[in-house]
Scaffold this motif. Structure first.
Motif, PDB file in Angstrom:
ATOM      1  N   ASN A 180     -11.007  -1.425  -8.791  1.00  0.00           N
ATOM      2  CA  ASN A 180     -11.611  -1.680  -7.488  1.00  0.00           C
ATOM      3  C   ASN A 180     -11.433  -0.567  -6.466  1.00  0.00           C
ATOM      4  O   ASN A 180     -12.207  -0.498  -5.503  1.00  0.00           O
ATOM      5  CB  ASN A 180     -11.008  -2.968  -6.893  1.00  0.00           C
ATOM      6  CG  ASN A 180     -10.983  -4.102  -7.895  1.00  0.00           C
ATOM      7  OD1 ASN A 180      -9.921  -4.507  -8.355  1.00  0.00           O
ATOM      8  ND2 ASN A 180     -12.151  -4.609  -8.251  1.00  0.00           N
ATOM      9  N   ASN A 181     -10.424   0.291  -6.660  1.00  0.00           N
ATOM     10  CA  ASN A 181     -10.067   1.241  -5.609  1.00  0.00           C
ATOM     11  C   ASN A 181      -9.669   2.599  -6.167  1.00  0.00           C
ATOM     12  O   ASN A 181      -9.422   2.752  -7.367  1.00  0.00           O
ATOM     13  CB  ASN A 181      -8.874   0.714  -4.780  1.00  0.00           C
ATOM     14  CG  ASN A 181      -9.102  -0.636  -4.171  1.00  0.00           C
ATOM     15  OD1 ASN A 181     -10.153  -0.899  -3.592  1.00  0.00           O
ATOM     16  ND2 ASN A 181      -8.117  -1.513  -4.309  1.00  0.00           N
ATOM     17  N   ILE A 182      -9.563   3.554  -5.258  1.00  0.00           N
ATOM     18  CA  ILE A 182      -8.841   4.794  -5.513  1.00  0.00           C
ATOM     19  C   ILE A 182      -7.538   4.675  -4.742  1.00  0.00           C
ATOM     20  O   ILE A 182      -7.526   4.708  -3.508  1.00  0.00           O
ATOM     21  CB  ILE A 182      -9.630   6.026  -5.042  1.00  0.00           C
ATOM     22  CG1 ILE A 182     -11.004   6.057  -5.706  1.00  0.00           C
ATOM     23  CG2 ILE A 182      -8.865   7.307  -5.360  1.00  0.00           C
ATOM     24  CD1 ILE A 182     -11.952   7.032  -5.060  1.00  0.00           C
ATOM     25  N   GLU A 183      -6.470   4.492  -5.462  1.00  0.00           N
ATOM     26  CA  GLU A 183      -5.156   4.305  -4.850  1.00  0.00           C
ATOM     27  C   GLU A 183      -4.445   5.658  -4.780  1.00  0.00           C
ATOM     28  O   GLU A 183      -4.190   6.279  -5.816  1.00  0.00           O
ATOM     29  CB  GLU A 183      -4.322   3.332  -5.677  1.00  0.00           C
ATOM     30  CG  GLU A 183      -4.991   2.001  -5.966  1.00  0.00           C
ATOM     31  CD  GLU A 183      -4.788   0.992  -4.851  1.00  0.00           C
ATOM     32  OE1 GLU A 183      -4.070   1.317  -3.890  1.00  0.00           O
ATOM     33  OE2 GLU A 183      -5.361  -0.104  -4.948  1.00  0.00           O
ATOM     34  N   SER A 185     -11.793   1.971  -1.099  1.00  0.00           N
ATOM     35  CA  SER A 185     -12.367   0.864  -1.844  1.00  0.00           C
ATOM     36  C   SER A 185     -13.636   1.282  -2.579  1.00  0.00           C
ATOM     37  O   SER A 185     -14.447   2.049  -2.061  1.00  0.00           O
ATOM     38  CB  SER A 185     -12.685  -0.292  -0.887  1.00  0.00           C
ATOM     39  OG  SER A 185     -13.357  -1.332  -1.575  1.00  0.00           O
ATOM     40  N   LEU A 186     -13.793   0.748  -3.812  1.00  0.00           N
ATOM     41  CA  LEU A 186     -15.021   0.919  -4.578  1.00  0.00           C
ATOM     42  C   LEU A 186     -15.883  -0.333  -4.487  1.00  0.00           C
ATOM     43  O   LEU A 186     -16.799  -0.527  -5.285  1.00  0.00           O
ATOM     44  CB  LEU A 186     -14.700   1.221  -6.041  1.00  0.00           C
ATOM     45  CG  LEU A 186     -13.940   2.509  -6.334  1.00  0.00           C
ATOM     46  CD1 LEU A 186     -13.654   2.619  -7.817  1.00  0.00           C
ATOM     47  CD2 LEU A 186     -14.705   3.727  -5.848  1.00  0.00           C
ATOM     48  N   VAL A 194     -17.012  -0.887 -11.155  1.00  0.00           N
ATOM     49  CA  VAL A 194     -15.665  -0.640 -11.658  1.00  0.00           C
ATOM     50  C   VAL A 194     -15.439   0.854 -11.825  1.00  0.00           C
ATOM     51  O   VAL A 194     -16.287   1.565 -12.357  1.00  0.00           O
ATOM     52  CB  VAL A 194     -15.456  -1.364 -13.004  1.00  0.00           C
ATOM     53  CG1 VAL A 194     -14.114  -0.991 -13.620  1.00  0.00           C
ATOM     54  CG2 VAL A 194     -15.561  -2.863 -12.812  1.00  0.00           C
ATOM     55  N   GLY A 195     -14.278   1.332 -11.375  1.00  0.00           N
ATOM     56  CA  GLY A 195     -13.938   2.738 -11.542  1.00  0.00           C
ATOM     57  C   GLY A 195     -13.780   3.088 -13.004  1.00  0.00           C
ATOM     58  O   GLY A 195     -13.005   2.452 -13.726  1.00  0.00           O
ATOM     59  N   ARG A 196     -14.524   4.096 -13.462  1.00  0.00           N
ATOM     60  CA  ARG A 196     -14.500   4.485 -14.872  1.00  0.00           C
ATOM     61  C   ARG A 196     -13.771   5.810 -15.116  1.00  0.00           C
ATOM     62  O   ARG A 196     -13.061   5.959 -16.108  1.00  0.00           O
ATOM     63  CB  ARG A 196     -15.937   4.612 -15.387  1.00  0.00           C
ATOM     64  CG  ARG A 196     -16.735   3.305 -15.401  1.00  0.00           C
ATOM     65  CD  ARG A 196     -16.381   2.455 -16.599  1.00  0.00           C
ATOM     66  NE  ARG A 196     -17.253   1.311 -16.774  1.00  0.00           N
ATOM     67  CZ  ARG A 196     -18.420   1.339 -17.420  1.00  0.00           C
ATOM     68  NH1 ARG A 196     -18.877   2.465 -17.930  1.00  0.00           N
ATOM     69  NH2 ARG A 196     -19.140   0.247 -17.551  1.00  0.00           N
ATOM     70  N   ALA A 197     -14.034   6.815 -14.262  1.00  0.00           N
ATOM     71  CA  ALA A 197     -13.510   8.157 -14.546  1.00  0.00           C
ATOM     72  C   ALA A 197     -13.261   8.919 -13.263  1.00  0.00           C
ATOM     73  O   ALA A 197     -13.888   8.655 -12.223  1.00  0.00           O
ATOM     74  CB  ALA A 197     -14.494   8.921 -15.425  1.00  0.00           C
ATOM     75  N   LEU A 198     -12.355   9.887 -13.363  1.00  0.00           N
ATOM     76  CA  LEU A 198     -11.895  10.649 -12.212  1.00  0.00           C
ATOM     77  C   LEU A 198     -11.725  12.109 -12.614  1.00  0.00           C
ATOM     78  O   LEU A 198     -11.230  12.404 -13.697  1.00  0.00           O
ATOM     79  CB  LEU A 198     -10.532  10.082 -11.767  1.00  0.00           C
ATOM     80  CG  LEU A 198      -9.994  10.331 -10.370  1.00  0.00           C
ATOM     81  CD1 LEU A 198     -10.901   9.701  -9.325  1.00  0.00           C
ATOM     82  CD2 LEU A 198      -8.588   9.732 -10.264  1.00  0.00           C
ATOM     83  N   ASP A 199     -12.187  13.032 -11.763  1.00  0.00           N
ATOM     84  CA  ASP A 199     -11.901  14.448 -11.982  1.00  0.00           C
ATOM     85  C   ASP A 199     -11.891  15.160 -10.643  1.00  0.00           C
ATOM     86  O   ASP A 199     -12.251  14.579  -9.610  1.00  0.00           O
ATOM     87  CB  ASP A 199     -12.909  15.089 -12.935  1.00  0.00           C
ATOM     88  CG  ASP A 199     -12.351  16.344 -13.611  1.00  0.00           C
ATOM     89  OD1 ASP A 199     -11.123  16.562 -13.543  1.00  0.00           O
ATOM     90  OD2 ASP A 199     -13.127  17.116 -14.190  1.00  0.00           O
ATOM     91  N   SER A 205     -19.061   9.086  -6.711  1.00  0.00           N
ATOM     92  CA  SER A 205     -18.451   9.156  -5.380  1.00  0.00           C
ATOM     93  C   SER A 205     -17.719  10.486  -5.230  1.00  0.00           C
ATOM     94  O   SER A 205     -17.070  10.958  -6.181  1.00  0.00           O
ATOM     95  CB  SER A 205     -17.488   7.998  -5.161  1.00  0.00           C
ATOM     96  OG  SER A 205     -18.157   6.750  -5.265  1.00  0.00           O
ATOM     97  N   VAL A 206     -17.821  11.079  -4.041  1.00  0.00           N
ATOM     98  CA  VAL A 206     -17.140  12.333  -3.738  1.00  0.00           C
ATOM     99  C   VAL A 206     -16.102  12.045  -2.655  1.00  0.00           C
ATOM    100  O   VAL A 206     -16.432  11.523  -1.581  1.00  0.00           O
ATOM    101  CB  VAL A 206     -18.118  13.419  -3.261  1.00  0.00           C
ATOM    102  CG1 VAL A 206     -17.378  14.725  -3.030  1.00  0.00           C
ATOM    103  CG2 VAL A 206     -19.234  13.618  -4.283  1.00  0.00           C
TER     104      VAL A 206
END
Length: 511
Positions: A455-458, A475-476, A481-486, A506-507
């Protein structure tokens, strides 16, 4: 009269003597102050030189350990400032030593050096580990993977994002399952101008007869290495776009009408490594991927029979070949490989707890110095024996392990582990933190952990492992649902998907 003149002469002589003595005293004290100042400056210079040597040693150990700091001992103040260079491989480090002179004047010694991450010249991270901006109050801008927003008007359909890779001014995005078999599953965006939204460059479909898409992507040089999500009967299908776990795509010149050559690799079923899967349930499909020094380390979903971890030689990307796997040929770990990180001859695998195995670990460490014969050397399991190993990151001698949300409240999903000796990871963690959500992906930047949950970027403060604290939350909500991060530079890129199959990018940055 003569006596008067004698007295006057004596007074004048005494005045001259006092002036001379005062000058002598001033010169003496001035010389002493100059000597003290010279010694202090020399000590400050030695202090700065020692710091430069320490920074260079840290860079050799792990480029991400070189970050801006300020410290002091009550007299000297030591500063390290870091500028991330445009080549994504070099940091210009300025070391300063500050103090106040005996007269209260500010004094400073400053040295500069360059440190370079040669080991990541191909396929390495382009994230700036040194933080800048106000990350307690970050901003997030979200774009839909849809026509008229991120995509041109001639591309329609649903593109649920599965993975993202920011690499040298481009953002590579994988999607699946798509609306139709012919829909694109790999997208490339220009992110070189951070002031604007990602700009679509081109896209392609990895398999024209299927809509499964891709699960993961890693770019090195002019090639994108992707994990094929299509579930085939690998015992009987002929190698091709819809019958391969690894695909290699030339991304040198993408365009809207792009139709690049794609190399397909299927793992053998009748000879080593004997990866058998009869289709159904997503068995043996490509799931996670890591690139290091001319090798692809590929994790599969759970197989019917056969290893889930594979090493592929891609020194020649147009002719890849399998070189080794784990567990033994024809033997399954019965667990999908959710995350992979390779460093210094060791591969770290995040996977679910195997209740049938007495180890019951969520992290397995393999010795991959000889990729033809990978062997387990250690691992880690959480005390509650549950929660799937989901994501991981390494900085220096520290590993950060994320788990899926656990059944019982109060069990942490984020662990900090000591990996100074990869062959004997301590059973007790260096620290942990309760998220009450799954850690789907994570990035470590200096003293902050960026954790992508459902749900979020913590964002968590991790300068004290025994007291990991909330720093900020994004918050997302409404974007799936958050899938991937880079990360590239000072920007974080997030891939997500909602229940209707819509994808989002999202940036995140700091003002």
């Amino acid at each position: 009269m003569n006596k008067g003149f004698s007295t006057l002469e004596i007074i004048i002589a005494m005045g001259i003597m006092v002036a001379v003595l005062a000058s002598v005293v001033l010169v003496s004290f001035g010389s002493q102050m100059s000597l003290v100042g010279s010694e202090t400056s020399g000590e400050a210079l030695k202090r700065a030189q020692a710091t430069v040597e320490r920074v260079q040693a840290l860079a050799r150990k792990d480029f991400n350990l070189v970050n801006a700091t300020t410290s002091g001992d009550g007299f000297y103040t030591d500063t390290i400032s870091v500028e991330f260079m445009p080549d994504f491989l070099t940091k210009q480090v300025t070391v300063g030593v500050l103090w106040q002179s005996e007269r209260g004047l500010a004094q400073k010694v400053e040295l500069k050096t360059l440190v370079t991450d040669f080991s990541s010249s191909v396929g390495g991270s382009t994230c700036n580990s040194s933080l800048s901006g106000d990350w307690e109050n970050p901003s997030i801008t979200t774009y839909a993977m849809s026509a008229g927003e991120l995509l041109p008007s001639n591309i329609s359909g649903n593109f649920p994002v599965t993975d993202v890779d920011a690499y040298r001014g481009r953002l590579y995005v994988t999607a699946g399952p798509t609306s139709a078999p012919a829909d694109k599953t790999l997208f490339i965006f220009d992110i070189s101008d951070r002031r604007r939204a990602p700009v679509y460059i081109g896209g392609t479909d990895n398999a024209g007869s299927t809509r499964s898409g891709l699960n993961a992507v890693k770019v090195a040089g002019d090639y994108a290495y992707v994990a094929n999500a299509h579930d085939a009967n690998f015992n009987s299908c002929s190698v091709g776009p819809s019958c391969s776990q690894l695909q290699i795509i030339d991304v040198n010149a993408p365009s809207d009408s792009w139709n690049p050559a794609i190399v397909n690799l299927k793992f053998a079923t009748s000879s080593s490594p004997r990866v058998n899967a009869f289709g159904g349930g997503g068995q043996a499909v490509g799931k996670s991927i890591f690139y290091k020094d001319g090798y692809i380390y590929l994790g599969l979903s759970k197989t019917g029979s056969g290893p889930e971890f594979h090493v592929v030689d891609v020194h020649n990307p147009t002719a890849p070949f399998w070189v080794g796997s784990w567990p033994a040929s024809g033997t399954s770990s019965l667990q999908p490989i959710n995350g992979i990180f390779v460093r210094n001859g060791y591969a770290y695998l995040a996977h679910p707890t195997d209740s049938s195995n007495t180890l019951r670990e969520q992290l397995t460490v393999l010795n991959v110095v000889n990729p033809q014969s990978s062997t387990r050397v250690s691992g880690f399991h959480a005390p509650d024996n549950e929660g799937n190993g989901k994501s991981l990151a390494i900085v220096g001698d520290t590993m950060y392990l994320g788990r899926t949300v656990t059944t019982f409240s109060g069990n942490p999903e984020f662990y900090v582990l000591d990996i100074s000796n990869p062959t004997a990871i301590p059973t007790t963690s260096r620290g942990n933190h309760l998220l009450n959500n799954s850690s789907n992906d994570l990035i470590i930047r200096d003293s902050l952990a960026f954790i992508l949950t459902n749900n979020n970027i913590e964002i968590r403060k991790i300068d004290n492992f025994l007291n990991i604290t909330p720093y900020s939350v994004l918050s997302l909500s409404g974007i799936g649902v958050g899938r991937a991060l880079d990360c590239e530079g000072n920007h974080i890129y997030v891939g997500s998907a909602d229940s209707s199959g819509n994808g989002f990018i999202s940036v995140v940055t700091a003002p």
